[in-house]
Write an enzyme that holds these catalytic residues in place. Sequence first.
Site, PDB file in Angstrom:
ATOM      1  N   SER A 130       0.815  -1.221   0.000  1.00  0.00           N
ATOM      2  CA  SER A 130       0.000   0.000   0.000  1.00  0.00           C
ATOM      3  C   SER A 130       0.844   1.263   0.000  1.00  0.00           C
ATOM      4  CB  SER A 130      -0.885  -0.007   1.255  1.00  0.00           C
ATOM      5  OG  SER A 130      -1.464   1.255   1.451  1.00  0.00           O
ATOM      6  N   GLU A 132       0.176   3.655   1.657  1.00  0.00           N
ATOM      7  CA  GLU A 132       0.225   4.108   3.049  1.00  0.00           C
ATOM      8  C   GLU A 132       1.606   3.884   3.663  1.00  0.00           C
ATOM      9  OE1 GLU A 132      -2.092   5.420   5.555  1.00  0.00           O
ATOM     10  OE2 GLU A 132      -2.968   6.163   3.712  1.00  0.00           O
ATOM     11  N   TYR A 153      -1.687  -0.044  10.626  1.00  0.00           N
ATOM     12  CA  TYR A 153      -1.957  -0.695   9.327  1.00  0.00           C
ATOM     13  C   TYR A 153      -0.739  -0.605   8.413  1.00  0.00           C
ATOM     14  CZ  TYR A 153      -3.626  -1.050   4.500  1.00  0.00           C
ATOM     15  OH  TYR A 153      -3.762  -1.380   3.173  1.00  0.00           O
TER      16      TYR A 153
HETATM   17  P1  NAP Z   1     -11.361  -4.780   1.534  1.00  0.00           P
HETATM   18  O1  NAP Z   1     -12.510  -4.449   0.652  1.00  0.00           O
HETATM   19  O2  NAP Z   1     -11.345  -4.274   2.939  1.00  0.00           O
HETATM   20  O3  NAP Z   1     -11.226  -6.383   1.556  1.00  0.00           O
HETATM   21  C1  NAP Z   1     -10.428  -7.031   2.517  1.00  0.00           C
HETATM   22  C2  NAP Z   1     -10.639  -8.520   2.373  1.00  0.00           C
HETATM   23  O4  NAP Z   1      -9.855  -9.195   3.373  1.00  0.00           O
HETATM   24  C3  NAP Z   1     -12.092  -8.972   2.600  1.00  0.00           C
HETATM   25  O5  NAP Z   1     -12.382 -10.020   1.705  1.00  0.00           O
HETATM   26  C4  NAP Z   1     -12.056  -9.484   4.032  1.00  0.00           C
HETATM   27  O6  NAP Z   1     -13.052 -10.442   4.314  1.00  0.00           O
HETATM   28  C5  NAP Z   1     -10.688 -10.143   4.032  1.00  0.00           C
HETATM   29  N1  NAP Z   1     -10.178 -10.405   5.375  1.00  0.00           N
HETATM   30  C6  NAP Z   1     -10.090  -9.533   6.406  1.00  0.00           C
HETATM   31  N2  NAP Z   1      -9.569 -10.151   7.480  1.00  0.00           N
HETATM   32  C7  NAP Z   1      -9.327 -11.439   7.116  1.00  0.00           C
HETATM   33  C8  NAP Z   1      -8.825 -12.571   7.799  1.00  0.00           C
HETATM   34  N3  NAP Z   1      -8.469 -12.521   9.072  1.00  0.00           N
HETATM   35  N4  NAP Z   1      -8.696 -13.727   7.097  1.00  0.00           N
HETATM   36  C9  NAP Z   1      -9.090 -13.810   5.807  1.00  0.00           C
HETATM   37  N5  NAP Z   1      -9.617 -12.779   5.129  1.00  0.00           N
HETATM   38  C10 NAP Z   1      -9.722 -11.599   5.774  1.00  0.00           C
HETATM   39  O7  NAP Z   1      -9.982  -4.310   0.871  1.00  0.00           O
HETATM   40  P2  NAP Z   1      -9.671  -3.905  -0.656  1.00  0.00           P
HETATM   41  O8  NAP Z   1      -9.913  -2.452  -0.815  1.00  0.00           O
HETATM   42  O9  NAP Z   1     -10.295  -4.879  -1.553  1.00  0.00           O
HETATM   43  O10 NAP Z   1      -8.083  -4.080  -0.675  1.00  0.00           O
HETATM   44  C11 NAP Z   1      -7.488  -5.330  -0.982  1.00  0.00           C
HETATM   45  C12 NAP Z   1      -6.091  -5.375  -0.395  1.00  0.00           C
HETATM   46  O11 NAP Z   1      -5.322  -4.298  -0.943  1.00  0.00           O
HETATM   47  C13 NAP Z   1      -6.020  -5.198   1.102  1.00  0.00           C
HETATM   48  O12 NAP Z   1      -4.931  -5.977   1.567  1.00  0.00           O
HETATM   49  C14 NAP Z   1      -5.719  -3.734   1.297  1.00  0.00           C
HETATM   50  O13 NAP Z   1      -5.068  -3.518   2.517  1.00  0.00           O
HETATM   51  C15 NAP Z   1      -4.834  -3.479   0.102  1.00  0.00           C
HETATM   52  N6  NAP Z   1      -4.824  -2.135  -0.453  1.00  0.00           N
HETATM   53  C16 NAP Z   1      -6.006  -1.522  -0.766  1.00  0.00           C
HETATM   54  C17 NAP Z   1      -5.983  -0.281  -1.360  1.00  0.00           C
HETATM   55  C18 NAP Z   1      -7.254   0.423  -1.772  1.00  0.00           C
HETATM   56  O14 NAP Z   1      -7.209   1.632  -2.017  1.00  0.00           O
HETATM   57  N7  NAP Z   1      -8.376  -0.282  -1.893  1.00  0.00           N
HETATM   58  C19 NAP Z   1      -4.759   0.346  -1.633  1.00  0.00           C
HETATM   59  C20 NAP Z   1      -3.581  -0.328  -1.318  1.00  0.00           C
HETATM   60  C21 NAP Z   1      -3.627  -1.569  -0.735  1.00  0.00           C
HETATM   61  P3  NAP Z   1     -14.536  -9.992   4.814  1.00  0.00           P
HETATM   62  O15 NAP Z   1     -15.297  -9.654   3.562  1.00  0.00           O
HETATM   63  O16 NAP Z   1     -15.014 -11.203   5.505  1.00  0.00           O
HETATM   64  O17 NAP Z   1     -14.354  -8.807   5.710  1.00  0.00           O
HETATM   65  O1  F7E Z   2      -9.198   7.920   4.019  1.00  0.00           O
HETATM   66  C1  F7E Z   2      -9.671  11.314   5.307  1.00  0.00           C
HETATM   67  C2  F7E Z   2      -8.719  10.407   6.056  1.00  0.00           C
HETATM   68  O2  F7E Z   2     -10.128   5.777   4.907  1.00  0.00           O
HETATM   69  C3  F7E Z   2      -8.713   8.807   3.047  1.00  0.00           C
HETATM   70  C4  F7E Z   2      -7.329   1.985   2.369  1.00  0.00           C
HETATM   71  O3  F7E Z   2      -7.848   1.309   1.238  1.00  0.00           O
HETATM   72  O4  F7E Z   2      -6.128   3.534   0.990  1.00  0.00           O
HETATM   73  C5  F7E Z   2      -7.095   3.446   2.018  1.00  0.00           C
HETATM   74  O5  F7E Z   2      -6.641   4.119   3.185  1.00  0.00           O
HETATM   75  C6  F7E Z   2      -8.491  10.175   3.682  1.00  0.00           C
HETATM   76  C7  F7E Z   2      -7.678  10.139   4.964  1.00  0.00           C
HETATM   77  O6  F7E Z   2      -8.481   5.771   2.989  1.00  0.00           O
HETATM   78  C8  F7E Z   2     -12.968  10.862   6.767  1.00  0.00           C
HETATM   79  O7  F7E Z   2      -8.211  11.049   7.223  1.00  0.00           O
HETATM   80  C9  F7E Z   2     -11.674  12.516   6.233  1.00  0.00           C
HETATM   81  O8  F7E Z   2      -6.735  11.181   4.961  1.00  0.00           O
HETATM   82  O9  F7E Z   2     -10.746   6.523   2.567  1.00  0.00           O
HETATM   83  P1  F7E Z   2      -9.737   6.448   3.640  1.00  0.00           P
HETATM   84  P2  F7E Z   2      -6.938   5.660   3.429  1.00  0.00           P
HETATM   85  O10 F7E Z   2      -6.738   5.912   4.859  1.00  0.00           O
HETATM   86  O11 F7E Z   2      -6.164   6.512   2.480  1.00  0.00           O
HETATM   87  C10 F7E Z   2      -4.849   2.987   1.311  1.00  0.00           C
HETATM   88  C11 F7E Z   2      -3.951   3.149   0.102  1.00  0.00           C
HETATM   89  C12 F7E Z   2      -4.925   1.618   1.846  1.00  0.00           C
HETATM   90  O12 F7E Z   2      -4.007   0.819   1.669  1.00  0.00           O
HETATM   91  C13 F7E Z   2      -6.022   1.310   2.801  1.00  0.00           C
HETATM   92  O13 F7E Z   2      -6.258  -0.088   2.866  1.00  0.00           O
HETATM   93  O14 F7E Z   2      -9.754  10.717   4.013  1.00  0.00           O
HETATM   94  N1  F7E Z   2     -11.014  11.376   5.891  1.00  0.00           N
HETATM   95  N2  F7E Z   2     -12.856  12.224   6.785  1.00  0.00           N
HETATM   96  C14 F7E Z   2     -11.791  10.336   6.195  1.00  0.00           C
HETATM   97  N3  F7E Z   2     -11.613   9.009   6.029  1.00  0.00           N
HETATM   98  C15 F7E Z   2     -12.604   8.184   6.427  1.00  0.00           C
HETATM   99  N4  F7E Z   2     -12.469   6.834   6.243  1.00  0.00           N
HETATM  100  N5  F7E Z   2     -13.772   8.652   6.995  1.00  0.00           N
HETATM  101  C16 F7E Z   2     -13.990   9.983   7.175  1.00  0.00           C
HETATM  102  O15 F7E Z   2     -15.023  10.387   7.694  1.00  0.00           O
END
Ligand code: NAP
Ligand code: F7E
Length: 325
Positions: A130, A132, A153
């Site tokens: 990520s 992050e 995280y």
């Molecule tokens: P998501 O929608 O939160 O999906 C997470 C998945 O992990 C769900 O299928 C969840 O199952 C499963 N999971 C959680 N805890 C688990 C456990 N203990 N054992 C087995 N499965 C488990 O995340 P996403 O947005 O698709 O992201 C996919 C991956 O990319 C994640 O690793 C995330 O951290 C990473 N990532 C995401 C982003 C982004 O912007 N979306 C960016 C960079 C990296 P349930 O459905 O049962 O909860």
């Molecule tokens: O927050 C601000 C918050 O939770 C984005 C995950 O997929 O991307 C995701 O992480 C921004 C942050 O995503 C609210 O403070 C303001 O600055 O949508 P988010 P994230 O933290 O960037 C990365 C790449 C991952 O890997 C992660 O798995 O938005 N923000 N107000 C808020 N965020 C949330 N959630 N809720 C608010 O009310």
Amino acid sequence: MPTAFITGVSGQDGSYLAELLLTKGYQVHGLIRRSSSINTWRLDGIYRGPQDRNKNFFLHYGDLADSSALARLVREIQPDEVYNLAAQSHVKVSFEIPEFTADITGTGTLRLLEAVRMNSRSTRFYQASSSEMFGASPPPQSEKTPFHPRSPYSCAKAFAHMLCVNYRESYDMFAVSGILFNHESPRRGETFVTRKITRAAANIKVGKQDLLYLGNLDAKRDWGYAGDYVEAMWLMLQQDEPRDYVIGTGQAHSVRDFCETAFGYLDMNWQDFVRHDQRYERPAEVDYLLGDPTLAREELGWSSKVSFEELVAMMVDSDLAAVST
Ligand code: NAP
Ligand code: F7E
């Protein structure tokens, strides 16, 4: 027929990736957690139930906390490719459950890598790293940018990322990480900021909600479309040499910009409806993430296709349709 094993298949990315691999002729196996409520709604388009023998899609119960189940599944499935997408993926929540986040998002990756290593080192392994992990490092961020994680995280993701580098160097495994910047879609979880905003804008438009409470509006993110990003995951595992890649659009917008665009799309002024709530702020914020995807463009031939405005419109349209029924 190539075989893939996807953890996190019920999540946003897992569902898009499963669809992509099925269209490419893969047999796809997904890991799901047992839940008291149905958690496979994102897979409704491709999964009709265990009796459906026409599909090359299989679901298995398991958990990244359970090494023995992971080892057994890898042994039974004998995957050519493993995509580790499962994680406790919410940054704010990771401050509240840091130990659990470290165990699943960090050590869970180690458990799966070990299961793969003990079964067959020729299995290709994708890790969902990520942006992050860059945290406080100034933008733009590329493969050369130092990590400065700002949450439990992202610390767990940095651990998992370095494990993949280590398994590649120690055991000659094809283990790679995609360092993905934020990617969104109509399937995005409703507590991430983009979906929270599009859902609220739709609800407010039809009179089902009055106000939207948010935290920090100044944070900037490089937001792309999840459907584009799963293609990059697959491409990374098709290369001759294992390598980590940054995946992003190369453009950043603030949370405020996102509000303006989403509410504006529905002919509303966001300032009339958005209010601040301190509870959504984080103990440490990541201010500015902006990906430099040059390497992915040059070596994978990958680039993001859906623009920021198209992404917001797609999400608002989907939420409007859902709340209007
Ligand atoms: P998501 O929608 O939160 O999906 C997470 C998945 O992990 C769900 O299928 C969840 O199952 C499963 N999971 C959680 N805890 C688990 C456990 N203990 N054992 C087995 N499965 C488990 O995340 P996403 O947005 O698709 O992201 C996919 C991956 O990319 C994640 O690793 C995330 O951290 C990473 N990532 C995401 C982003 C982004 O912007 N979306 C960016 C960079 C990296 P349930 O459905 O049962 O909860
Ligand atoms: O927050 C601000 C918050 O939770 C984005 C995950 O997929 O991307 C995701 O992480 C921004 C942050 O995503 C609210 O403070 C303001 O600055 O949508 P988010 P994230 O933290 O960037 C990365 C790449 C991952 O890997 C992660 O798995 O938005 N923000 N107000 C808020 N965020 C949330 N959630 N809720 C608010 O009310």
